[in-house]
Scaffold this motif. Sequence first.
Motif, PDB file in Angstrom:
ATOM      1  N   LEU A 236      -3.050  -3.217  -4.336  1.00  0.00           N
ATOM      2  CA  LEU A 236      -3.681  -4.330  -3.756  1.00  0.00           C
ATOM      3  C   LEU A 236      -3.628  -5.841  -4.525  1.00  0.00           C
ATOM      4  CD1 LEU A 236      -6.449  -1.720  -2.532  1.00  0.00           C
ATOM      5  CD2 LEU A 236      -4.453  -2.400  -1.003  1.00  0.00           C
TER       6      LEU A 236
ATOM      7  N   ALA B 251     -11.445  -1.655   2.565  1.00  0.00           N
ATOM      8  CA  ALA B 251     -10.914  -0.923   0.881  1.00  0.00           C
ATOM      9  C   ALA B 251     -12.248   0.011   0.381  1.00  0.00           C
ATOM     10  CB  ALA B 251     -10.282  -2.091  -0.082  1.00  0.00           C
TER      11      ALA B 251
ATOM     12  N   TRP C 135       0.918  -1.594   0.173  1.00  0.00           N
ATOM     13  CA  TRP C 135       0.553  -0.201   0.189  1.00  0.00           C
ATOM     14  C   TRP C 135       0.583   1.369   0.278  1.00  0.00           C
ATOM     15  CZ3 TRP C 135      -4.877   0.517  -0.276  1.00  0.00           C
ATOM     16  CH2 TRP C 135      -5.694   2.754   0.558  1.00  0.00           C
TER      17      TRP C 135
END
Length: 346
Positions: free
Chosen positions: A132, A248, A117
Amino acid sequence: MRTASHLQTLPPVLPGLALSAAVAWAAMHLGDVAWLQEHGFSALTVAIVLGIVLGNTLYPRIAAPCGDGVRFSKQTLLRAGIILYGFRLTLQDISHVGLAGVAIDAAMLLSTFGLAWLAGVKLLKLDRDAALLIGAGSSICGAAAVMATEPVLRARSEQVTVAVSTVVIFGSLAIFLYPLLYTLQSEPAWGARLPDFGIYIGSTVHEVAQVLAAARSIDQHTADTAVITKMVRVMMLAPFLLMLSMKAGPSSSGQRGKLSIPWFAFAFIGVVVFNSVMPLPAAVAQLVLQADTLLLAMAMAALGLTTHLSAIRNAGMKPMILGAILFAWLVIGGALVNGALGRLLA
């Protein structure tokens, strides 16, 4: 092409299965050659090498009719082989991994994904979903984790392809690097031997197949420990996906995806429990293990057949840089984490 047209008249998976089996058969025989064994080339490693050679020379000419069977070998047969691998192990073997193995797996998963990330999104300015996906593949279980994460993120197909390419490239490199590190770890430059090299492999190498190939090149005990550690790491995929779906948020399309649970990991544990309680008769066990070796070799061959050197060029620089950063962390940081937690929790 004449060969391709003949193959197209057969059942869809048969040509690819036959090709994978032929490469596996050759690899299993070459794996018995003393020189190759002395230089760390097990049957599984040879299967991948042969697959890569064919995958970048002859295979593209027959890829269309063979594709279904090769994909079946790489996915379904690999999972079947991992499940049957449970007949090599018992609960007592799993207890040897212990709390240290679980803690190391969790530490490597969280640190590797967090680094993906930070380095991918913040430093390299990659698209969030692409970073990701690469992080999931590097931190958990390679292409399987990428494919499982894709429906959660609703990522684009080209992002999935790029992520899988980085996993294949750096995971394949790990197959040859880790046996070399094993031979070097007792040298003064290394400093000290790791508490358990099998846990190190299982907690840091990308794919289940790559873990098997790297560990089997060392010895059977290392392979057993590496596979157990890796399967613990694979089973962390389910809670990881659950947390990712909550944290997310929706994809760029505004939609949330669905979870994909690695059931074969739980089936593997079930077989280990069965083998601990009701061991198979010796003759039957021998046949099962021979079949398991063939299935795994076919999966390795298929993995090699679908490893294209052009993937390095097609992936572009930024995803490859991120993959390299994560690979360096898995190798170097993984050694540090294994050394610290392994000794602390032993």
